[in-house]
Design an enzyme around this catalytic site. Structure first.
Site, PDB file in Angstrom:
ATOM      1  N   ASP A 335       0.554  -0.993   0.144  1.00  0.00           N
ATOM      2  CA  ASP A 335       0.369   0.120   0.127  1.00  0.00           C
ATOM      3  C   ASP A 335       0.723   1.085  -0.001  1.00  0.00           C
ATOM      4  O   ASP A 335       2.170   1.302   0.563  1.00  0.00           O
ATOM      5  CB  ASP A 335      -0.953  -0.231   1.203  1.00  0.00           C
ATOM      6  N   GLU A 364       1.580   0.195  -5.107  1.00  0.00           N
ATOM      7  CA  GLU A 364       1.145   1.405  -5.571  1.00  0.00           C
ATOM      8  C   GLU A 364       1.364   2.837  -5.313  1.00  0.00           C
ATOM      9  O   GLU A 364       1.651   3.187  -4.866  1.00  0.00           O
ATOM     10  CB  GLU A 364      -0.086   1.239  -3.864  1.00  0.00           C
TER      11      GLU A 364
END
Length: 623
Positions: A335, A364
């Site tokens: 993330d 990400e």
């Protein structure tokens, strides 16, 4: 009987957790990681010990096979960090560690060193032969109602009518529907984080972790997650775990007593990040902007972790390795990759890939400019000398292009399908564009069906592009049955409940009960193309050759020594007579092709032109 067996498994694992976290040592001493393995490439592990008044204590062991190299005090008197060397001759078993202070034995730890599974180090990660199924565990299926509400946790409500409350989906629900995923043709599953999120509200999404080593009991147990991963693997489905190294939840157990004063960024106080991700590579960026981006917090309930602290940095690396080894993982999704200190993030990725050289990690980086995610990919030669170690990134530039292509007017210069062409033409900036994860939507944006204004034909065209171009496709759960968010762009609506995941649902993706004809048709489309793709090496690894879109038609080829596939995307509302001489460099005259997506695939010989149906993506195998 099955429920009784499952309950017994839960009880057994809870006892294991208790032993690992409490009874492994005396007086409520926390030991993390709870175990390690012999035969790892890096023979060192750093133990975090947390308990009352540990400062100044010594840690010793007289057993052959291990060596206590150094014991570090923390700023808090209640922590020790112990550097443990596991020697090459170490055997699996329990190793006794003694924590002593002032001539008194404080704790006796029986620390487990386990044997690794065969070929663990060479485990394959997800790759371009896979299609990833992204799932929000709380919203997929409630397989065990007994864990819907867990006594003692801060959020106790369960309300499916409320967008941001917990809905009860869990790991057992995922296990129950592994056959559905396999039959549809998915070969990897990425779950949003499953670790404990003991937050007062909005804990369902998983990104506010409060215990890095435990599965949230409302999802199940560590043992159940391991069972899920192993059962998925047995069905040819890899498990990709979602990890967070940038921040934790403010309910994390260490927030009451931080190990070091610099454990958190911004002196432990909320200062919002600027979200200026470009500062990592911007040659003109100010030091102020760089610090605000990496050290700022997302929200007040997500403290930003200072990975410049070497003990925290090691803790997060070891935690990721622990989950890979423990749960037999096939990949990690990380993330908010650019929000952490980039030198640490690169070191984190390098440590994982050194331990598992055939593995895969995807980060990400939500930017539509390809230059920005390309900066972090392993093998990229950056002008500022930064060496990225991340094998894969989420391809947000292509996501944006496909979405705009489906909605745009192809008669306008540079619009429509030209968007896809232009983004793919920028692949020269990537070290390895074939290892990017490509997608139409995810858990943080409007569903693709909503993006294309609920036009099934546009959805099929966009998804066909994503399932036949270069890269590793990812599909958000429910896309295959036209799940949408027509009322808002709220995350709680986007992450809606999967049809049929709850007892009493009148509509089910798993059984087709209550699905509309359009939903059944979409599901059949996905099942056909996914299962065809699964065994097509040309789509997995073949080269991409594309021709500039003209008059609302985009044509490209995937080709290798194994074969050739021609993809024709016609966005026009009427059929088009496509002249084929333009493609002579790759498509021989009179070639024989097969329409792989038709209900009754049959071969036919190409002439000088080909009539392409309106609003259709045609996938033709060239024989």
């Amino acid at each position: 009987m099955a429920q009784i067996i499952h309950s017994m498994k839960q009880i057994t694992f809870l006892l294991f957790v208790l032993c690992s976290h409490l009874a492994t040592a005396q007086n409520n001493l926390r030991v993390e990681p709870m175990n390690w393995w012999v035969g790892m490439k890096n023979p060192k592990v750093q133990l975090l010990l947390q308990g009352d008044n540990l400062r100044g204590a010594t840690v010793t062991s007289s057993q052959a096979g291990i060596q206590i190299q150094q014991v570090h005090n923390a700023d808090s008197p209640n922590y020790l960090f112990v550097d443990l060397l596991i020697k090459a001759n170490a055997k699996p078993g329990n190793y006794t560690l003694r924590v002593q202070k002032g001539g008194k034995l404080l704790h006796k730890i029986e620390y487990p060193l386990l044997a690794r599974k065969s070929n663990s180090a060479l485990r394959p990660g997800f790759n371009s032969s896979d299609v990833i199924y992204l799932v929000t565990p709380d919203r997929f299926s409630n397989g065990d109602s007994s864990n819907d509400v867990v006594k003692g946790m801060k959020e106790t409500s369960l309300n499916r009518a409320a967008m941001y409350d917990r809905h009860g989906g869990d790991l057992q629900g995922l296990i129950n529907h592994l056959d559905y995923m396999k039959d549809m043709g998915f070969t990897a599953i990425w779950n949003m984080p499953v670790q404990v999120n003991d937050q007062a509200k909005e804990s369902y999404h998983g990104y506010s972790i409060t215990d890095y080593y435990q599965v949230d009991p409302r999802f199940g147990t560590n043992a159940l997650f391991k069972e899920f991963s192993e059962k998925a693997q047995a069905k040819g489905i890899k498990t990709i775990m979602d990890v967070v190294i940038n921040h934790c939840g403010d309910g994390h157990w260490w927030m009451k007593d931080l190990p070091f004063k610099n454990w958190l960024n911004m002196d432990g106080k909320f200062v919002s990040t600027s979200h200026r991700r470009e500062t990592a590579q911007d040659p003109h960026a100010s030091a102020f902007d760089k610090k605000l981006e990496t050290d700022g917090w997302f929200v007040p309930t997500m403290p930003d972790l200072n990975t410049r602290n070497p003990f925290l940095g090691t803790y997060l690396i070891q935690n990721a390795i622990w989950w890979v080894e423990y749960a037999s993982l096939g990949g990690l999704r990380i993330d908010t990759w650019p929000y952490s200190w980039k030198e640490y993030s690169a070191a984190w990725a390098k440590a994982l890939m050194t331990e598992y050289p055939n593995f895969n990690l995807v980060g990400e980086e939500w930017s539509s400019n390809p230059i920005i995610p390309a900066y972090y990919q392993k093998g990229q030669k950056n002008r500022d000398g930064f060496v990225g170690e991340l094998p894969s990134l989420m391809d947000f530039p292509l996501q944006s292009a496909v979405s705009e292509a489906m909605r745009g007017n192809d008669k306008d210069w540079g619009q429509g399908l030209n968007k896809v062409y232009e983004v793919l033409a920028n692949d020269l900036v990537y070290a390895n564009p074939g290892n990017l994860v490509i997608f139409g939507d995810n858990h943080d944006m409007s569903r693709f069906y909503t993006q294309v204004k609920h036009d099934v034909d546009l959805l099929k065209m966009g998804m066909t592009i994503l399932l036949t171009t270069r890269g590793i496709p990812q599909i958000f759960y429910g896309t295959e049955v036209l799940m949408a968010n027509p009322n808002s762009s709220e995350h709680g609506e986007i992450r809606g409940d999967m049809y049929g995941g709850w007892a009493g649902d009148t509509k089910s993706a798993f059984t087709a009960q209550g699905l509309s004809p359009a939903e059944k048709d979409a599901q059949a489309f996905f099942k056909k193309i996914l299962n065809w793709r699964k065994s097509n090496e040309v789509i997995h690894t073949g080269k991409l050759l594309h021709f500039g879109p003209a008059d609302g038609v985009y044509v490209y080829f995937r080709y290798s020594a194994k074969g050739k596939v021609m993809v024709i995307v016609n966005k026009n509302t009427s059929s088009v007579d496509l002249a084929l001489d333009r493609f002579a460099e790759i498509l021989p005259a009179g070639a024989k092709v097969r329409d792989v997506l038709s209900s009754t695939p049959s071969a036919f010989v190409l002439g000088k032109t080909l009539q392409v149906p309106a609003k259709k993506a045609w996938v033709l195998e060239v024989e």
